[in-house]
Design an enzyme around this catalytic site. Sequence first.
Site, PDB file in Angstrom:
ATOM      1  N   GLU A 156      -7.754   4.345  15.303  1.00  0.00           N
ATOM      2  CA  GLU A 156      -7.335   2.782  15.421  1.00  0.00           C
ATOM      3  C   GLU A 156      -6.767   2.782  16.816  1.00  0.00           C
ATOM      4  O   GLU A 156      -5.862   3.305  17.123  1.00  0.00           O
ATOM      5  CB  GLU A 156      -6.398   2.404  14.275  1.00  0.00           C
ATOM      6  CG  GLU A 156      -7.097   2.873  12.903  1.00  0.00           C
ATOM      7  CD  GLU A 156      -5.811   2.210  11.892  1.00  0.00           C
ATOM      8  OE1 GLU A 156      -4.923   1.548  12.275  1.00  0.00           O
ATOM      9  OE2 GLU A 156      -6.151   2.543  10.807  1.00  0.00           O
TER      10      GLU A 156
ATOM     11  N   TRP B  55       3.234  -6.053  13.195  1.00  0.00           N
ATOM     12  CA  TRP B  55       4.124  -5.319  12.447  1.00  0.00           C
ATOM     13  C   TRP B  55       5.428  -5.072  13.364  1.00  0.00           C
ATOM     14  O   TRP B  55       6.507  -4.465  12.659  1.00  0.00           O
ATOM     15  CB  TRP B  55       3.645  -4.227  11.892  1.00  0.00           C
ATOM     16  CG  TRP B  55       2.753  -3.271  12.719  1.00  0.00           C
ATOM     17  CD1 TRP B  55       1.324  -3.317  12.689  1.00  0.00           C
ATOM     18  CD2 TRP B  55       3.151  -2.126  13.574  1.00  0.00           C
ATOM     19  NE1 TRP B  55       0.894  -2.356  13.752  1.00  0.00           N
ATOM     20  CE2 TRP B  55       1.980  -1.937  14.431  1.00  0.00           C
ATOM     21  CE3 TRP B  55       4.204  -1.747  14.123  1.00  0.00           C
ATOM     22  CZ2 TRP B  55       1.832  -0.911  15.207  1.00  0.00           C
ATOM     23  CZ3 TRP B  55       4.281  -0.928  15.229  1.00  0.00           C
ATOM     24  CH2 TRP B  55       3.155  -0.406  15.837  1.00  0.00           C
TER      25      TRP B  55
ATOM     26  N   GLU C   2      -2.087  -8.914   7.469  1.00  0.00           N
ATOM     27  CA  GLU C   2      -2.397  -8.534   8.652  1.00  0.00           C
ATOM     28  C   GLU C   2      -3.057  -9.800   9.445  1.00  0.00           C
ATOM     29  O   GLU C   2      -3.764  -9.640  10.332  1.00  0.00           O
ATOM     30  CB  GLU C   2      -2.894  -7.211   9.018  1.00  0.00           C
ATOM     31  CG  GLU C   2      -2.225  -6.033   8.418  1.00  0.00           C
ATOM     32  CD  GLU C   2      -2.589  -4.828   8.608  1.00  0.00           C
ATOM     33  OE1 GLU C   2      -4.000  -4.639   8.753  1.00  0.00           O
ATOM     34  OE2 GLU C   2      -2.033  -3.646   8.466  1.00  0.00           O
ATOM     35  N   GLN C   3      -2.931 -10.710   8.934  1.00  0.00           N
ATOM     36  CA  GLN C   3      -3.541 -12.065   9.374  1.00  0.00           C
ATOM     37  C   GLN C   3      -3.137 -12.420  11.050  1.00  0.00           C
ATOM     38  O   GLN C   3      -3.684 -13.121  11.712  1.00  0.00           O
ATOM     39  CB  GLN C   3      -3.404 -13.472   8.603  1.00  0.00           C
ATOM     40  CG  GLN C   3      -2.148 -13.614   8.163  1.00  0.00           C
ATOM     41  CD  GLN C   3      -2.257 -14.867   7.113  1.00  0.00           C
ATOM     42  OE1 GLN C   3      -2.421 -16.163   7.460  1.00  0.00           O
ATOM     43  NE2 GLN C   3      -1.975 -14.789   6.050  1.00  0.00           N
ATOM     44  N   MET C   4      -1.835 -11.918  11.274  1.00  0.00           N
ATOM     45  CA  MET C   4      -1.556 -11.935  12.574  1.00  0.00           C
ATOM     46  C   MET C   4      -2.041 -10.861  13.620  1.00  0.00           C
ATOM     47  O   MET C   4      -1.554 -10.792  14.780  1.00  0.00           O
ATOM     48  CB  MET C   4       0.041 -12.233  12.797  1.00  0.00           C
ATOM     49  CG  MET C   4       0.600 -13.342  11.926  1.00  0.00           C
ATOM     50  SD  MET C   4       0.194 -14.973  12.244  1.00  0.00           S
ATOM     51  CE  MET C   4       0.631 -15.050  14.020  1.00  0.00           C
ATOM     52  N   HIS C   5      -2.850 -10.129  13.074  1.00  0.00           N
ATOM     53  CA  HIS C   5      -3.234  -8.666  13.903  1.00  0.00           C
ATOM     54  C   HIS C   5      -4.378  -9.123  14.458  1.00  0.00           C
ATOM     55  O   HIS C   5      -5.402  -9.383  13.932  1.00  0.00           O
ATOM     56  CB  HIS C   5      -3.324  -7.786  12.922  1.00  0.00           C
ATOM     57  CG  HIS C   5      -3.480  -6.279  13.557  1.00  0.00           C
ATOM     58  ND1 HIS C   5      -4.588  -6.061  14.342  1.00  0.00           N
ATOM     59  CD2 HIS C   5      -2.811  -5.109  13.513  1.00  0.00           C
ATOM     60  CE1 HIS C   5      -4.102  -4.727  15.003  1.00  0.00           C
ATOM     61  NE2 HIS C   5      -3.193  -4.271  14.412  1.00  0.00           N
TER      62      HIS C   5
ATOM     63  N   ARG D  86       0.906  -1.189  -0.127  1.00  0.00           N
ATOM     64  CA  ARG D  86      -0.020  -0.001   0.002  1.00  0.00           C
ATOM     65  C   ARG D  86       1.014   1.323   0.103  1.00  0.00           C
ATOM     66  O   ARG D  86       2.115   1.398  -0.079  1.00  0.00           O
ATOM     67  CB  ARG D  86      -0.741   0.177   1.258  1.00  0.00           C
ATOM     68  CG  ARG D  86      -0.301  -0.004   2.347  1.00  0.00           C
ATOM     69  CD  ARG D  86      -1.362   0.032   3.757  1.00  0.00           C
ATOM     70  NE  ARG D  86      -0.510  -0.208   4.954  1.00  0.00           N
ATOM     71  CZ  ARG D  86      -1.131  -0.103   6.204  1.00  0.00           C
ATOM     72  NH1 ARG D  86      -2.562  -0.248   6.258  1.00  0.00           N
ATOM     73  NH2 ARG D  86      -0.493  -0.324   7.166  1.00  0.00           N
TER      74      ARG D  86
ATOM     75  N   ASN E  39      -4.864   7.330   4.386  1.00  0.00           N
ATOM     76  CA  ASN E  39      -4.721   6.689   5.581  1.00  0.00           C
ATOM     77  C   ASN E  39      -3.363   6.817   5.895  1.00  0.00           C
ATOM     78  O   ASN E  39      -2.480   6.501   5.003  1.00  0.00           O
ATOM     79  CB  ASN E  39      -4.986   5.129   5.233  1.00  0.00           C
ATOM     80  CG  ASN E  39      -4.964   4.270   6.403  1.00  0.00           C
ATOM     81  OD1 ASN E  39      -5.972   4.549   7.310  1.00  0.00           O
ATOM     82  ND2 ASN E  39      -3.983   3.623   6.857  1.00  0.00           N
ATOM     83  N   GLU E  40      -3.052   7.343   7.034  1.00  0.00           N
ATOM     84  CA  GLU E  40      -1.910   7.448   7.649  1.00  0.00           C
ATOM     85  C   GLU E  40      -0.752   8.131   6.731  1.00  0.00           C
ATOM     86  O   GLU E  40       0.055   7.295   6.278  1.00  0.00           O
ATOM     87  CB  GLU E  40      -1.258   6.180   8.365  1.00  0.00           C
ATOM     88  CG  GLU E  40      -1.960   5.794   9.517  1.00  0.00           C
ATOM     89  CD  GLU E  40      -1.543   4.416  10.315  1.00  0.00           C
ATOM     90  OE1 GLU E  40      -0.842   3.789   9.486  1.00  0.00           O
ATOM     91  OE2 GLU E  40      -1.895   4.372  11.330  1.00  0.00           O
TER      92      GLU E  40
END
Length: 636
Positions: free
Chosen positions: A315, A323, A363-366, A105, A143-144
């Site tokens: 958020e 991350w 981001e599956q570990m988030h 991104r 975003n950010e």
Amino acid sequence: MKRTLGVCYYPEHWPESQWVEDAAQMAKLGLTWVRIGEFAWARMEPTPGSYDWGWLDRAIEALGAAGLKVVLGTPTATPPRWMLTKHPDMLAVDKDGKQRGFGSRRHYDFSHRPYRAECAKIVTALAERYGKNPHVAAWQTDNEYSCHNTTLSYSSAALHAFRDWLAQRYQSPDALNRAWGNVFWSMDYADFSEVALPNLTVTEANPAHVMAFRRFASDEVAAFNRLQTEIIRRHSAAPIAHNYMGQVTDFDHFATGADLDIASWDAYPLGFLSDRAPSTPENRLRFVRQGEPDYQAFHHDLYRAVGRGRWWIMEQQPGPVNWAPWNPDPLPGMARLWAWEAFAHGAEAVCYFRWRQAPFAQEQMHAGLLRPDSIAAPAHDEAAQVAVELAEMPDVSTARADAALVFDYASAWAWETQPQGRDFSYFHLAFETYRALRRLGLNIDIIPPDCADLSAYKLVLAPGVATLSQPFLTALAAYKGISLIGPRSNAKTVEFATPVPLPPNLPGMTATVARVESLPPALTVPLSNSGQFVHWREKIETTDEVVETTADGWPALICAGGIHYLAGWLDDIASARILTALCHKAGIEADPLPEGLRRRDTETHRFLFNYNAFDVEWDGKTIPAAGVSWQEIAPR
Ligand code: GAL
């Protein structure tokens, strides 16, 4: 002001059949807000110029029908793959001249004018379609900004825009040469078209050139954002926010914030402690499941200033993130404590990131409020508890603090450009000053560098501000309270030259910084009282009052009237001692708090936050591990 909760949601990640149930569950949890859309450009415009709004219409309807208010994000942080086919040169280029790639991104360059035109098109289409939608109650731009180091780009688009910017600022190459001191090393330019970007030089580029590039890059972010806010405002009366980050100083948030209604930030306390927050090895372990006790509060106060009073958490960390170098699980209670701390600092809303943990992609570990199998994760129940508590809490307002700390983005660029000592970090200096005040129990307001009225404060601090602005200096001259300026304040002109007469040039003071030195980690300069200078110290010649000296006899702290100048970077011991003395002088109660316990007053309540993993006794009460307590106080 009624405080509310929310969540970030990605309807495009889940089957449509799940939306209604998700929405009902969010409403039942007590959430008010749901932020959507900010990465969904490829679903909104699957092929160039052909829009698919059906799914987004239905998603907004499903959420709105459950009573939720939508924060709609513009999707410009994730242009679809076809955009690159159309504009192959829209990617940013890093300092080494390598082009960045597609597949994650923020793959765009702020200066690329055709990409800006594409952004204007999608934002117009989105704002036309949803600007009057009753469920869309707020907007988020992009975003950010700056995430993944994306403010600075050394592309050809940036080069051309930079030359235009220089021509407007300096009007003639001669004026630029004079301002930058290009006579040094024969760097004069005969034409703006000869000026390159300040990367790939043989050795360091002229710091004035680097600073000009940093100012330009910051202006590009503001212009990129303004393009979007102007379009949205034509179609919608709902407030517009952007979600800023922790410890990101690459662009001037005050400048971007001037075009927005609300500042918001993304708070990941454990990720930050693992990844970037200034701390000691002992505290990194002590607070590993809680976060650095002052880091969140610093950003709350900073973004309250950026938002001119209106700010949110867009958020909020709900569990382990993915991350940071290490991603521990928060202590039970922290998802509640973090939310309450934000409310105590005046947040209007706290939105958790994200609703359901994604079982696919980056981001599956988030963690989310729900596990990937839709079972509630621990933060779900903590959010529910906050929702119940909020309902019982009378409306609260932030109280004005006694102490103000100046925060200046240009100073971060200045000291990155010319650190003089490897570990001289403006952010660290400002943050350590803030932390020392908070350890004494103070409420602090952060103020912008051009603040023109200091009269509401008893104590004002401006460490490391490279160039004090004229409005601030005028306000300081009129100020009746106590101020602490320095170290390394007012040390450069706007064009990054050393001023003569030499710094600090403060109203009513006769001091001269005759020499500065940076200190390697093992070298410190003891003060004649307890504590020492670390990282940095200055030798001052003065006829003003010397409040204290270093052990080797140089003025360490001087004062003229209420204005104090500090000649070095204080360690924790010296800063606690000196700030306590200044608080007493200013008539502020300074009350050292137990390690890891923090306090914040609103107009009506005193909040205590226990960042420790064990209970703490204080002021006749027990504050549980990772717990919050509050009590009513006499209105301030
Ligand atoms: C933020 C970002 C979100 C998500 C989150 C994960 O930086 O805005 O999209 O990536 O981090 O912690």
